[in-house]
Write an enzyme that holds these catalytic residues in place. Structure first.
Site, PDB file in Angstrom:
ATOM      1  N   GLU A 249       0.676  -1.081  -0.099  1.00  0.00           N
ATOM      2  CA  GLU A 249       0.221   0.058   0.113  1.00  0.00           C
ATOM      3  C   GLU A 249       0.916   1.264  -0.036  1.00  0.00           C
ATOM      4  O   GLU A 249       1.659   1.352   0.916  1.00  0.00           O
ATOM      5  CB  GLU A 249      -0.846   0.006   1.382  1.00  0.00           C
ATOM      6  N   CYS A 283      -1.630   8.621   4.623  1.00  0.00           N
ATOM      7  CA  CYS A 283      -1.560   8.485   3.281  1.00  0.00           C
ATOM      8  C   CYS A 283      -2.905   8.766   2.629  1.00  0.00           C
ATOM      9  O   CYS A 283      -2.894   9.166   1.250  1.00  0.00           O
ATOM     10  CB  CYS A 283      -1.318   6.944   2.972  1.00  0.00           C
TER      11      CYS A 283
HETATM   12  P1  NAD Z   1       9.090   5.276   2.851  1.00  0.00           P
HETATM   13  O1  NAD Z   1       8.880   4.482   1.683  1.00  0.00           O
HETATM   14  O2  NAD Z   1      10.121   6.237   2.953  1.00  0.00           O
HETATM   15  O3  NAD Z   1       9.486   4.000   4.232  1.00  0.00           O
HETATM   16  C1  NAD Z   1       8.759   2.825   4.387  1.00  0.00           C
HETATM   17  C2  NAD Z   1       9.695   1.723   4.735  1.00  0.00           C
HETATM   18  O4  NAD Z   1      10.472   1.365   3.639  1.00  0.00           O
HETATM   19  C3  NAD Z   1      10.603   2.131   6.056  1.00  0.00           C
HETATM   20  O5  NAD Z   1      10.597   1.022   6.868  1.00  0.00           O
HETATM   21  C4  NAD Z   1      12.073   2.278   5.089  1.00  0.00           C
HETATM   22  O6  NAD Z   1      13.119   2.251   5.924  1.00  0.00           O
HETATM   23  C5  NAD Z   1      11.648   1.227   4.065  1.00  0.00           C
HETATM   24  N1  NAD Z   1      12.810   1.502   2.995  1.00  0.00           N
HETATM   25  C6  NAD Z   1      13.039   2.913   2.243  1.00  0.00           C
HETATM   26  N2  NAD Z   1      13.695   2.360   1.482  1.00  0.00           N
HETATM   27  C7  NAD Z   1      13.704   1.090   1.212  1.00  0.00           C
HETATM   28  C8  NAD Z   1      14.500   0.265   0.132  1.00  0.00           C
HETATM   29  N3  NAD Z   1      15.023   0.799  -0.980  1.00  0.00           N
HETATM   30  N4  NAD Z   1      14.372  -1.131   0.316  1.00  0.00           N
HETATM   31  C9  NAD Z   1      13.610  -1.637   1.306  1.00  0.00           C
HETATM   32  N5  NAD Z   1      13.139  -0.801   2.307  1.00  0.00           N
HETATM   33  C10 NAD Z   1      13.030   0.611   2.059  1.00  0.00           C
HETATM   34  O7  NAD Z   1       7.824   5.708   3.368  1.00  0.00           O
HETATM   35  P2  NAD Z   1       7.357   6.481   4.650  1.00  0.00           P
HETATM   36  O8  NAD Z   1       8.019   7.959   4.778  1.00  0.00           O
HETATM   37  O9  NAD Z   1       7.740   6.005   6.277  1.00  0.00           O
HETATM   38  O10 NAD Z   1       5.893   6.540   4.718  1.00  0.00           O
HETATM   39  C11 NAD Z   1       5.129   7.732   4.274  1.00  0.00           C
HETATM   40  C12 NAD Z   1       4.932   7.065   2.742  1.00  0.00           C
HETATM   41  O11 NAD Z   1       3.989   5.783   2.970  1.00  0.00           O
HETATM   42  C13 NAD Z   1       3.932   7.855   2.178  1.00  0.00           C
HETATM   43  O12 NAD Z   1       4.352   7.696   0.502  1.00  0.00           O
HETATM   44  C14 NAD Z   1       2.431   7.530   2.302  1.00  0.00           C
HETATM   45  O13 NAD Z   1       1.358   7.759   1.336  1.00  0.00           O
HETATM   46  C15 NAD Z   1       2.734   5.940   2.358  1.00  0.00           C
HETATM   47  N6  NAD Z   1       1.660   5.314   3.157  1.00  0.00           N
HETATM   48  C16 NAD Z   1       0.781   4.744   2.449  1.00  0.00           C
HETATM   49  C17 NAD Z   1      -0.377   4.109   3.112  1.00  0.00           C
HETATM   50  C18 NAD Z   1      -1.408   3.055   2.653  1.00  0.00           C
HETATM   51  O14 NAD Z   1      -2.186   2.403   3.103  1.00  0.00           O
HETATM   52  N7  NAD Z   1      -1.484   3.238   1.190  1.00  0.00           N
HETATM   53  C19 NAD Z   1      -0.388   4.028   4.696  1.00  0.00           C
HETATM   54  C20 NAD Z   1       0.467   4.631   5.300  1.00  0.00           C
HETATM   55  C21 NAD Z   1       1.811   5.389   4.608  1.00  0.00           C
END
Ligand code: NAD
Length: 500
Positions: A249, A283
């Site tokens: 998501e 989100c």
């Molecule tokens: P992010 O993508 O920066 O990080 C999410 C996770 O991925 C973290 O644990 C991070 O350390 C990890 N990560 C980062 N780079 C990675 C890589 N190359 N490989 C593997 N893992 C990696 O997101 P964030 O800033 O923590 O959260 C905000 C984002 O999440 C926004 O885009 C928001 O829309 C989305 N979000 C979506 C939902 C939904 O249900 N659609 C819900 C909550 C948040």
């Protein structure tokens, strides 16, 4: 870290500071190296057989006990960790870290019980059944900073189904994630079933997405990260024992479309809460709004007046509605979007807010941008902060504007329409069928509740596997069909083979 049921320290520490009070050193966590990822996978694979074989009643009891501990003994500790670590006010922490996570645990037990009951028919002479096995391998849960509940749900939903899990949370959510591990361990989760580690994202990806036992990823976070994950998994597809389940998501550019017949006051409240609660870091947060020319002046005036009453500051002053954004990178990113409005050649202007200050914490004022161009960058891209962009359209062009809305952004997570005309509501609901996975009528686009509004979006917003519902749990199960014949044939010939 929590590997194989024990606390593990690497000695390489990173600081945890409240985003709203960066001078305060709240704590430290021990970053994971590659060896900890391997240890976590080994612990999970060793736990797999016994965990998968445990009867459902006992697996369920562990998660129901965790829900009960969170609802009682740990409620305030968990809320406090979320307030301090992720800069949520008391209300936002309670609806997330306590209420939603408790709901995820209890509803998933209920939904999984329903799935297990679904069985094929068994005509006379045989027994047919479906055995809902867990996946053959380990699941990686990668979780975002913005919801403690998502952090807890992503590893526990697959684990509930009998899977073993490596959980990598965001560095900015370590505090509340570790409280949840404490709860799970007190609830009796056996060693190795969920292993919480703190490595860098790319490193955990490199090791897991090439491991033969990698069985799936349960991700919530940004779209770019998810697309890179999918590519790496695809590149290594021949290495895995099974085709991995990829559930993600991701981002959104959530809309509010106001029809010329809308109730202006309801729109103002929907925008004020929908765009600015938790500093717009949901989100589902409203981040673009389309206002009809007949109501635009009234809505803008009232919205600006409301935003001026919103107090901003630390979380322990309960009069503050707005707290800080999560970290410096996010602060800088949001500020760049706001600063760029000045160079937009008249395509956009700041209607209110716009001030940013990181001297004590990462504070961004609730900001409204008015874009004359509906394709202006802040109408299209996810900013993930307290920034709402509005576009005023000619009231008689509302159908055309619906199509503009649908085609403006690659995302399709949440969206809301406001209208009193029921024919218009019916028309818009149909016209925007693919524009949002969660669609709201006369309500803000945030605040989905487990068991009431299953949550998830399509297009670039994710695989739409609806967290906290049956649809999500199916992804962590691999059914085996078993047929038993009571009286087996003893001769291969059919009656028509017999001599007359
Ligand atoms: P992010 O993508 O920066 O990080 C999410 C996770 O991925 C973290 O644990 C991070 O350390 C990890 N990560 C980062 N780079 C990675 C890589 N190359 N490989 C593997 N893992 C990696 O997101 P964030 O800033 O923590 O959260 C905000 C984002 O999440 C926004 O885009 C928001 O829309 C989305 N979000 C979506 C939902 C939904 O249900 N659609 C819900 C909550 C948040």
């Amino acid at each position: 870290m929590y590997i194989n049921g024990a606390e593990v320290r690497s000695g390489t520490t990173k600081e945890i500071r409240p985003p709203h009070e960066t001078a305060h050193l709240l704590g430290q966590f021990h970053a994971s190296g590659e060896e900890h990822i391997h240890q976590a996978i080994e612990a999970a694979m060793n736990a797999r057989e016994s965990w998968a074989a445990m009867s459902w009643e006992h697996r369920a009891s562990i998660f129901l006990k965790a829900a009960e501990l969170l609802a009682t003994k740990y409620r305030y500790k968990m809320n406090a960790a979320t307030m301090l670590g992720q800069s949520k006010n008391a209300f936002q922490a309670e609806i997330d870290a306590a209420c939603e996570l408790i709901d995820f645990l209890r509803f998933n037990v209920h939904f999984l019980s329903q799935i297990y009951k679904q069985q094929p028919m068994s005509p006379q002479g045989m027994d047919n059944r479906l055995e809902y096995r867990p996946l053959e391998g380990f699941v990686l849960a990668v979780t975002p900073f913005n919801f403690t509940a998502i952090g807890g749900n992503l590893p526990s939903a697959p684990a509930m189904c009998g899977n073993v899990v490596i959980w990598k949370c965001a560095n900015t959510q370590v505090y509340s994630a570790s409280v949840f591990m404490e709860i799970l361990m007190e609830a009796g989760l056996p060693a190795g079933v969920i292993n919480l580690i703190y490595p860098s994202g790319p490193v955990v990806g490199r090791i897991c997405y090439s491991h033969p036992d990698f069985a799936g990823v349960h991700f919530t976070g940004s779209t770019g990260v998810f697309q890179d994950m999918w590519k790496s998994i695809g590149t290594n597809i021949a290495r895995f024992k099974s085709y991995p389940r990829i559930v993600g998501e991701t981002g959104g550019k959530d809309f509010v479309f106001v029809h010329p017949t809308a109730d202006a006051d309801a729109v103002v409240a929907g925008l004020a809460r929908g765009a600015f609660e938790y500093q717009g870091q949901k989100c589902s947060a409203a981040s673009r709004a389309y206002l009809p020319s007949n109501l635009a002046d009234e809505i803008k005036t009232k919205l600006v007046a409301e935003l001026k009453t919103m107090k901003m500051g630390v979380v322990d002053d309960f009069t503050n509605f707005i707290n800080a954004v999560i970290d410096e990178a996010s602060f800088n990113n949001i500020k760049t979007y706001i600063d760029n409005v000045k160079n937009s050649d008249g395509k956009a202007s700041i209607l209110c807010g716009g001030n940013c200050d990181k001297s004590k914490g990462y504070f961004v004022e609730p900001t409204v941008i008015e874009a004359t161009d509906p394709g202006y960058v802040t109408m299209c891209e996810e900013i993930f902060g307290p920034v709402l962009t509005i576009h005023v359209y000619e009231a008689d062009r509302w159908i055309h504007t619906l199509d503009v809305l649908d085609q403006t952004s690659p995302y399709a997570l949440t969206g809301a329409i406001f209208a009193r005309d029921r024919y218009a509501i019916d028309f818009m609901t149909k016209r925007l069928v693919n524009s949002a996975g969660n669609f709201y009528i006369n309500d803000k686009p945030t605040g989905a509740v487990v068991g009431q509004q299953p949550f998830g979006g399509a297009r670039a917003s994710g695989t739409n596997d609806k967290a906290g519902s049956l649809l999500n749990l199916y992804r962590w199960l691999s059914a085996r069909t078993i047929k038993e014949t009571y009286v087996s044939p003893t001769n291969y010939r059919y009656p028509f083979h017999q001599p007359e």
